[in-house]
Motif scaffolding. Structure first.
Motif, mmCIF file in Angstrom:
data_model
loop_
_atom_site.group_PDB
_atom_site.id
_atom_site.type_symbol
_atom_site.label_atom_id
_atom_site.label_comp_id
_atom_site.label_asym_id
_atom_site.label_seq_id
_atom_site.Cartn_x
_atom_site.Cartn_y
_atom_site.Cartn_z
ATOM 1 N N ASP A 224 0.842 -1.209 0.000
ATOM 2 C CA ASP A 224 0.000 0.000 0.000
ATOM 3 C C ASP A 224 0.870 1.250 0.000
ATOM 4 N N VAL A 225 2.012 1.164 0.649
ATOM 5 C CA VAL A 225 2.969 2.282 0.707
ATOM 6 C C VAL A 225 4.369 1.693 0.596
ATOM 7 N N VAL A 226 5.253 2.401 -0.084
ATOM 8 C CA VAL A 226 6.660 1.993 -0.162
ATOM 9 C C VAL A 226 7.470 2.921 0.748
ATOM 10 N N ILE A 227 8.287 2.325 1.620
ATOM 11 C CA ILE A 227 9.271 3.132 2.365
ATOM 12 C C ILE A 227 10.602 2.918 1.668
ATOM 13 N N MET A 228 11.138 3.998 1.091
ATOM 14 C CA MET A 228 12.434 3.903 0.412
ATOM 15 C C MET A 228 13.511 4.334 1.402
ATOM 16 N N MET A 229 14.279 3.359 1.883
ATOM 17 C CA MET A 229 15.314 3.635 2.878
ATOM 18 C C MET A 229 16.583 4.092 2.180
ATOM 19 N N LEU A 230 17.066 5.268 2.553
ATOM 20 C CA LEU A 230 18.238 5.849 1.891
ATOM 21 C C LEU A 230 19.314 6.171 2.921
ATOM 22 N N ASP A 231 20.559 6.106 2.480
ATOM 23 C CA ASP A 231 21.682 6.457 3.346
ATOM 24 C C ASP A 231 21.925 7.957 3.214
ATOM 25 N N ALA A 232 21.713 8.703 4.313
ATOM 26 C CA ALA A 232 21.836 10.168 4.261
ATOM 27 C C ALA A 232 23.252 10.616 3.901
ATOM 28 N N ILE B 204 -2.178 3.122 -21.971
ATOM 29 C CA ILE B 204 -2.345 2.041 -22.960
ATOM 30 C C ILE B 204 -1.911 0.707 -22.350
ATOM 31 N N VAL B 205 -0.736 0.713 -21.705
ATOM 32 C CA VAL B 205 -0.200 -0.531 -21.129
ATOM 33 C C VAL B 205 -1.126 -1.037 -20.022
ATOM 34 N N GLY B 206 -1.577 -0.116 -19.165
ATOM 35 C CA GLY B 206 -2.633 -0.441 -18.199
ATOM 36 C C GLY B 206 -2.232 -1.197 -16.955
ATOM 37 N N ASN B 207 -0.963 -1.635 -16.836
ATOM 38 C CA ASN B 207 -0.603 -2.402 -15.622
ATOM 39 C C ASN B 207 0.268 -1.588 -14.668
ATOM 40 N N ARG B 208 0.166 -0.272 -14.745
ATOM 41 C CA ARG B 208 0.978 0.584 -13.876
ATOM 42 C C ARG B 208 0.393 0.650 -12.463
ATOM 43 N N VAL B 209 1.254 0.757 -11.480
ATOM 44 C CA VAL B 209 0.819 0.846 -10.086
ATOM 45 C C VAL B 209 1.197 2.232 -9.564
ATOM 46 N N TYR B 210 0.196 2.961 -9.069
ATOM 47 C CA TYR B 210 0.440 4.306 -8.529
ATOM 48 C C TYR B 210 0.367 4.208 -7.011
ATOM 49 N N MET B 211 1.502 4.444 -6.354
ATOM 50 C CA MET B 211 1.487 4.285 -4.890
ATOM 51 C C MET B 211 2.271 5.368 -4.174
ATOM 52 N N PRO B 212 1.822 5.687 -2.940
ATOM 53 C CA PRO B 212 2.569 6.685 -2.166
ATOM 54 C C PRO B 212 3.903 6.127 -1.706
ATOM 55 N N CYS B 213 4.894 7.000 -1.602
ATOM 56 C CA CYS B 213 6.233 6.571 -1.180
ATOM 57 C C CYS B 213 6.784 7.555 -0.155
ATOM 58 N N LEU C 60 5.695 6.497 -8.289
ATOM 59 C CA LEU C 60 5.697 6.934 -6.896
ATOM 60 C C LEU C 60 5.116 8.337 -6.738
ATOM 61 N N ASN C 61 4.235 8.474 -5.758
ATOM 62 C CA ASN C 61 3.631 9.777 -5.412
ATOM 63 C C ASN C 61 3.032 10.497 -6.622
ATOM 64 N N ARG C 62 2.425 9.703 -7.512
ATOM 65 C CA ARG C 62 1.760 10.292 -8.677
ATOM 66 C C ARG C 62 0.363 9.715 -8.794
ATOM 67 N N THR C 63 -0.528 10.491 -9.399
ATOM 68 C CA THR C 63 -1.892 9.982 -9.585
ATOM 69 C C THR C 63 -2.040 9.460 -11.013
ATOM 70 N N LYS C 64 -3.045 8.631 -11.213
ATOM 71 C CA LYS C 64 -3.298 8.044 -12.526
ATOM 72 C C LYS C 64 -3.663 9.148 -13.516
ATOM 73 N N PRO C 65 -3.091 9.141 -14.737
ATOM 74 C CA PRO C 65 -3.435 10.179 -15.716
ATOM 75 C C PRO C 65 -4.928 10.139 -16.052
ATOM 76 N N ASN C 66 -5.530 11.317 -16.158
ATOM 77 C CA ASN C 66 -6.971 11.400 -16.421
ATOM 78 C C ASN C 66 -7.224 11.323 -17.934
ATOM 79 N N ILE C 67 -7.059 10.117 -18.478
ATOM 80 C CA ILE C 67 -7.257 9.880 -19.917
ATOM 81 C C ILE C 67 -8.232 8.718 -20.079
#
Length: 364
Positions: free
Chosen positions: A141-149, A232-241, A170-177
């Protein structure tokens, strides 16, 4: 020429091509080809090989969070701090080789946290079990991207590129098309807003690349060719990060301040246990979870056990969660809380609940 070689050839050509009015059709076509080859690369091979060790973990709890990052950034330490699960942590790379689940108990909710093996550059092509790691990340449901500061922005850019190439946005909404392939009648192309990046000719060229000659296309917002290809491809996943910068105790306070002010970013230190409570609070917001309490007639509300729902859940959703037959026997509900004009308010099945509301269901 293999698919990987074709992908690298197209990527080189895209970077070589100068962006201007004359090359936009050419670039659009190249991007469509690139998306097509990447999709082929991710499809499982027809000949099933010997079965390896199971990688994905059964979904449980109220939400699922995937913890991804490069090797040795502190993912296993974070999992051990946040949950009762012990994940092996060491200062060498690739300590974790399979998917290790843990459960964060927060505000009455059970949040499943998955510690995934470190991703390396080229993971999308299958390097270092990268494809399985990314496949599990798609189910979260959410991705935590762990980064080395201490490593600057390099890790973030590389990981975003890897996830982007396998269809995780990441952090994007589905295009309104609106897009619908048809049996005949050619291309029907319309837009409700002025388009600056996609013309009818470009849309037609991209569709032809996918062997689509009859379709209805309606742009409801000004989208890029990449976003149109995603539709067109249709299998994209839009998720918060959430971008979590670990090891902030090793950098200057000015650098910590700069990283903390970036959008969708949280700074922590697993070694010194700094800022972990704020990270949990932010994670709760990103998961969009709410707690709802139930009440029996003539009794006090049961605050010991909350029903965990998604933001925007209606009374009907709550009824289904309590018992599957409750909605069919529903007469009305009394609700106390911020979702009502006055307390208690008599509501129907469509009433939208809010965090920490109390509900009493009256049956027929």
């Amino acid at each position: 020429m293999g698919i990987l070689e074709k992908i690298s050839e197209i990527e080189k050509e895209i970077s070589r091509t100068q962006k201007n009015k004359a090359t936009e059709y050419h670039l659009g076509l190249l991007k469509a080809k690139l998306a097509k080859y990447r999709a082929q690369l991710l499809e499982p091979s027809k000949s099933a090989g010997a079965k390896g060790e199971g990688f994905d973990v059964m979904k449980s709890g109220d939400a699922r969070v995937a913890l991804i990052g490069f090797p040795s950034v502190g993912k296993s330490t974070f999992l051990s701090l946040m949950t009762s699960t012990e994940s092996e942590a060491a200062s060498y790379e690739f300590t974790t080789l399979t998917c290790i689940p843990g459960v964060i108990e927060y505000k009455g909710a059970n949040i499943q946290l998955l510690d995934l093996p470190g991703i390396i550059e080229g993971a999308a092509q299958g390097k270092g079990r990268g494809r399985q790691v990314i496949a599990v990340a798609r189910t979260a449901d959410v991705v935590i991207m762990m980064l080395d500061a201490t490593k600057g922005e390099v890790q973030r850019e590389l990981l975003e590129k890897e996830l982007e190439s396998v269809g995780i946005r990441l952090n994007r909404t589905k295009p309104n098309i609106y897009f619908k392939p048809k049996k005949g009648g050619g291309l029907s192309y319309n837009s409700t807003v002025p388009l600056t990046q996609c013309s009818e000719k470009l849309v037609q060229l991209i569709l032809h690349e996918y062997k689509i000659f009859n379709a209805e296309v309606l742009f409801r917002e000004d989208c890029t060719p990449d976003e149109f290809i995603d539709v067109i491809v249709g299998n994209r996943v839009y998720m918060p990060c959430l971008y979590v910068y670990n090891k902030v105790d090793q950098i200057s306070i000015e650098e910590v301040d700069r990283l903390a002010r970036r959008p969708h970013s949280v700074v922590i230190s697993c070694g010194m246990k700094l800022n972990l409570d704020y990270l949990l609070e932010t994670l709760w917001e990103y998961l969009a979870l709410i707690c709802i309490y139930t009440k029996k007639r003539g009794e006090r509300p049961n605050f010991a056990e909350a029903i965990i729902m998604r933001r925007g859940a209606s009374v009907e959703h709550v009824c289904h969660r309590i018992h599957r037959t409750l909605a069919s026997q529903f007469k009305y509900a009394l609700v106390w809380g911020t979702s009502t004009k006055y307390s208690p308010q008599r509501v129907g099945l469509t009433h939208v609940m809010e965090h920490e509301d109390v509900i009493q269901v009256v049956k027929k």
